[in-house]
Motif scaffolding. Sequence first.
Motif, PDB file in Angstrom:
ATOM      1  N   PRO A 138     -38.191 -41.179  -6.875  1.00  0.00           N
ATOM      2  CA  PRO A 138     -38.089 -41.900  -8.149  1.00  0.00           C
ATOM      3  C   PRO A 138     -38.586 -41.048  -9.324  1.00  0.00           C
ATOM      4  N   LEU A 139     -37.824 -41.081 -10.397  1.00  0.00           N
ATOM      5  CA  LEU A 139     -38.174 -40.344 -11.612  1.00  0.00           C
ATOM      6  C   LEU A 139     -38.251 -41.314 -12.776  1.00  0.00           C
ATOM      7  N   ASP A 140     -39.130 -41.013 -13.737  1.00  0.00           N
ATOM      8  CA  ASP A 140     -39.197 -41.839 -14.947  1.00  0.00           C
ATOM      9  C   ASP A 140     -38.101 -41.410 -15.917  1.00  0.00           C
ATOM     10  N   LYS A 141     -38.067 -42.011 -17.081  1.00  0.00           N
ATOM     11  CA  LYS A 141     -36.999 -41.723 -18.053  1.00  0.00           C
ATOM     12  C   LYS A 141     -37.013 -40.285 -18.543  1.00  0.00           C
ATOM     13  N   ASN A 142     -38.144 -39.569 -18.348  1.00  0.00           N
ATOM     14  CA  ASN A 142     -38.253 -38.167 -18.747  1.00  0.00           C
ATOM     15  C   ASN A 142     -38.013 -37.207 -17.592  1.00  0.00           C
ATOM     16  N   GLY A 143     -37.605 -37.759 -16.460  1.00  0.00           N
ATOM     17  CA  GLY A 143     -37.328 -36.921 -15.306  1.00  0.00           C
ATOM     18  C   GLY A 143     -38.565 -36.504 -14.527  1.00  0.00           C
TER      19      GLY A 143
END
Length: 162
Positions: A138-143
Amino acid sequence: MDNYQIPAKTRIGHVHLKVSDLQRSLDFYCGLLGFELMQTYGDQAAFISAGGYHHHIGLNTWYSKGGNPAPVNTAGLFHTAIVYPERKDLAAIVIRLFDAGYPLTGASDHGVSEAIYLDDPDKNGVELYWDRPRDQWPLDKNGQLEMYTNRLDMEGLLALAK
């Protein structure tokens, strides 16, 4: 401090645990979890592995024979983590633990991995887990990596063992 970074291919080679009863620990790590006994050092130490490596886990009674588990609220090892190659392998050991009536202390989905938790006979924490493929992390919106602790889908995991 400078910007030194440890080499990317560095790995942790083994863990060496102080135990109070060597045979009881061998019964757990070899008899229940399935590690292979590679060598003993008299009646005070043993070296065990997966797949014939010289040792992944060392067990010794040099300072701890007949001793008590370390108190929970002191500094020390939180747990040893054992990585299984595939999800089905984790499912197989969970079934083995259930069949033996061995108690779990937890089970979690961390996004990057699925894990179960238990204590060895000396109350050393043990994590048994498998890593999801990196492209599924899983990655956040900033990768950036965004691990979490959610409920493990135990039913889905155990279905692989059937």
